[in-house]
Design a protein around this motif. Structure first.
Motif, mmCIF file in Angstrom:
data_model
loop_
_atom_site.group_PDB
_atom_site.id
_atom_site.type_symbol
_atom_site.label_atom_id
_atom_site.label_comp_id
_atom_site.label_asym_id
_atom_site.label_seq_id
_atom_site.Cartn_x
_atom_site.Cartn_y
_atom_site.Cartn_z
ATOM 1 N N PHE A 1 0.832 -1.211 0.000
ATOM 2 C CA PHE A 1 0.000 0.000 0.000
ATOM 3 C C PHE A 1 0.861 1.252 0.000
ATOM 4 N N ASN A 2 1.972 1.222 0.697
ATOM 5 C CA ASN A 2 2.839 2.398 0.765
ATOM 6 C C ASN A 2 3.544 2.687 -0.555
ATOM 7 N N LYS A 3 3.549 1.731 -1.462
ATOM 8 C CA LYS A 3 4.125 1.932 -2.795
ATOM 9 C C LYS A 3 3.084 2.440 -3.795
ATOM 10 N N CYS A 4 1.824 2.378 -3.413
ATOM 11 C CA CYS A 4 0.737 2.734 -4.336
ATOM 12 C C CYS A 4 0.549 4.245 -4.434
ATOM 13 N N THR A 5 0.027 4.658 -5.556
ATOM 14 C CA THR A 5 -0.327 6.067 -5.747
ATOM 15 C C THR A 5 -1.660 6.340 -5.061
ATOM 16 N N GLU A 6 -1.963 7.596 -4.930
ATOM 17 C CA GLU A 6 -3.241 8.011 -4.366
ATOM 18 C C GLU A 6 -4.399 7.400 -5.160
ATOM 19 N N HIS A 7 -4.311 7.445 -6.475
ATOM 20 C CA HIS A 7 -5.369 6.891 -7.317
ATOM 21 C C HIS A 7 -5.514 5.389 -7.103
ATOM 22 N N GLN A 8 -4.409 4.682 -6.994
ATOM 23 C CA GLN A 8 -4.469 3.233 -6.789
ATOM 24 C C GLN A 8 -5.118 2.891 -5.452
ATOM 25 N N ILE A 9 -4.784 3.641 -4.418
ATOM 26 C CA ILE A 9 -5.411 3.411 -3.110
ATOM 27 C C ILE A 9 -6.903 3.668 -3.203
ATOM 28 N N TRP A 10 -7.280 4.768 -3.822
ATOM 29 C CA TRP A 10 -8.698 5.084 -3.983
ATOM 30 C C TRP A 10 -9.410 3.962 -4.737
ATOM 31 N N TYR A 11 -8.774 3.469 -5.790
ATOM 32 C CA TYR A 11 -9.400 2.437 -6.609
ATOM 33 C C TYR A 11 -9.492 1.104 -5.870
ATOM 34 N N MET A 12 -8.549 0.831 -4.992
ATOM 35 C CA MET A 12 -8.557 -0.422 -4.243
ATOM 36 C C MET A 12 -9.400 -0.353 -2.973
ATOM 37 N N ALA A 13 -9.914 0.808 -2.626
ATOM 38 C CA ALA A 13 -10.669 0.953 -1.383
ATOM 39 C C ALA A 13 -11.824 -0.038 -1.291
ATOM 40 N N GLY A 14 -12.391 -0.398 -2.414
ATOM 41 C CA GLY A 14 -13.471 -1.382 -2.422
ATOM 42 C C GLY A 14 -13.037 -2.766 -1.979
ATOM 43 N N TYR A 15 -11.748 -3.002 -1.959
ATOM 44 C CA TYR A 15 -11.201 -4.296 -1.540
ATOM 45 C C TYR A 15 -10.970 -4.355 -0.031
ATOM 46 N N PHE A 16 -10.938 -3.201 0.625
ATOM 47 C CA PHE A 16 -10.583 -3.143 2.036
ATOM 48 C C PHE A 16 -11.457 -4.048 2.900
ATOM 49 N N GLU A 17 -12.743 -4.060 2.619
ATOM 50 C CA GLU A 17 -13.662 -4.851 3.435
ATOM 51 C C GLU A 17 -13.322 -6.343 3.366
ATOM 52 N N ASP A 18 -13.108 -6.851 2.167
ATOM 53 C CA ASP A 18 -12.795 -8.273 2.005
ATOM 54 C C ASP A 18 -11.449 -8.628 2.630
ATOM 55 N N ILE A 19 -10.476 -7.756 2.457
ATOM 56 C CA ILE A 19 -9.159 -8.009 3.043
ATOM 57 C C ILE A 19 -9.257 -7.976 4.569
ATOM 58 N N SER A 20 -9.991 -7.020 5.079
ATOM 59 C CA SER A 20 -10.180 -6.905 6.523
ATOM 60 C C SER A 20 -10.878 -8.136 7.087
ATOM 61 N N TYR A 21 -11.863 -8.629 6.370
ATOM 62 C CA TYR A 21 -12.567 -9.834 6.798
ATOM 63 C C TYR A 21 -11.585 -11.007 6.919
ATOM 64 N N ASN A 22 -10.658 -11.096 5.990
ATOM 65 C CA ASN A 22 -9.673 -12.178 6.015
ATOM 66 C C ASN A 22 -8.662 -12.009 7.149
ATOM 67 N N PHE A 23 -8.205 -10.786 7.368
ATOM 68 C CA PHE A 23 -7.208 -10.547 8.427
ATOM 69 C C PHE A 23 -7.832 -10.545 9.824
ATOM 70 N N LYS A 24 -9.030 -9.966 9.933
ATOM 71 C CA LYS A 24 -9.676 -9.782 11.243
ATOM 72 C C LYS A 24 -8.683 -9.149 12.234
ATOM 73 N N SER A 25 -8.116 -8.019 11.813
ATOM 74 C CA SER A 25 -7.029 -7.402 12.575
ATOM 75 C C SER A 25 -7.232 -5.895 12.710
ATOM 76 N N ASP A 26 -7.123 -5.427 13.948
ATOM 77 C CA ASP A 26 -7.166 -3.976 14.170
ATOM 78 C C ASP A 26 -5.955 -3.306 13.537
ATOM 79 N N GLU A 27 -4.864 -4.043 13.412
ATOM 80 C CA GLU A 27 -3.657 -3.492 12.788
ATOM 81 C C GLU A 27 -3.935 -3.122 11.328
ATOM 82 N N PHE A 28 -4.734 -3.922 10.639
ATOM 83 C CA PHE A 28 -5.084 -3.603 9.261
ATOM 84 C C PHE A 28 -5.873 -2.296 9.203
ATOM 85 N N ILE A 29 -6.770 -2.107 10.153
ATOM 86 C CA ILE A 29 -7.546 -0.857 10.209
ATOM 87 C C ILE A 29 -6.610 0.327 10.423
ATOM 88 N N LYS A 30 -5.611 0.166 11.254
ATOM 89 C CA LYS A 30 -4.633 1.243 11.482
ATOM 90 C C LYS A 30 -3.897 1.587 10.186
#
Length: 104
Positions: free
Chosen positions: A48-77
């Motif tokens: 994520f730290n290598k991604c551009t602003e646009h790439q992060i914005w475009y991937m935001a829809g993936y956050f929920e699924d990734i978070s579900y897999n990690f089940k981690s407050d660290e991911f939210i941070k």
């Protein structure tokens, strides 16, 4: 392992299809990205730290699924750090959905 080139290639393909009004089944591309980004929290943060602003914005829809897999407050941070890093994109709702996914 996160294959950055594969993720960026998938994102470009999905974005191109969406821009041209196509509605192909993109689950294969979506799942591939989610699966790679759900393997290792540290590597996901580095990616994520290598991604551009646009790439992060475009991937935001993936956050929920990734978070579900990690089940981690660290991911939210990590997501909240991205929100601070890129204040010009609105990912607040995507982060909330990621938080909700932990509770499911």
């Amino acid at each position: 392992m996160i294959d950055e080139n594969k993720i960026f290639s998938n994102l470009e393909y999905i974005e191109a299809m969406n821009q041209h009004g196509a509605s192909p089944n993109l689950d294969e591309y979506w799942n591939e990205i989610v699966n790679m980004l759900s393997e290792d929290l540290k590597k996901t943060k580095e990616f994520f730290n290598k991604c551009t602003e646009h790439q992060i914005w475009y991937m935001a829809g993936y956050f929920e699924d990734i978070s579900y897999n990690f089940k981690s407050d660290e991911f939210i941070k990590i997501l909240e750090e991205l929100e601070k890093k890129y204040p010009n994109i609105d990912i607040k709702q995507d982060i909330q959905w990621a938080k909700d996914a932990i509770e499911e």
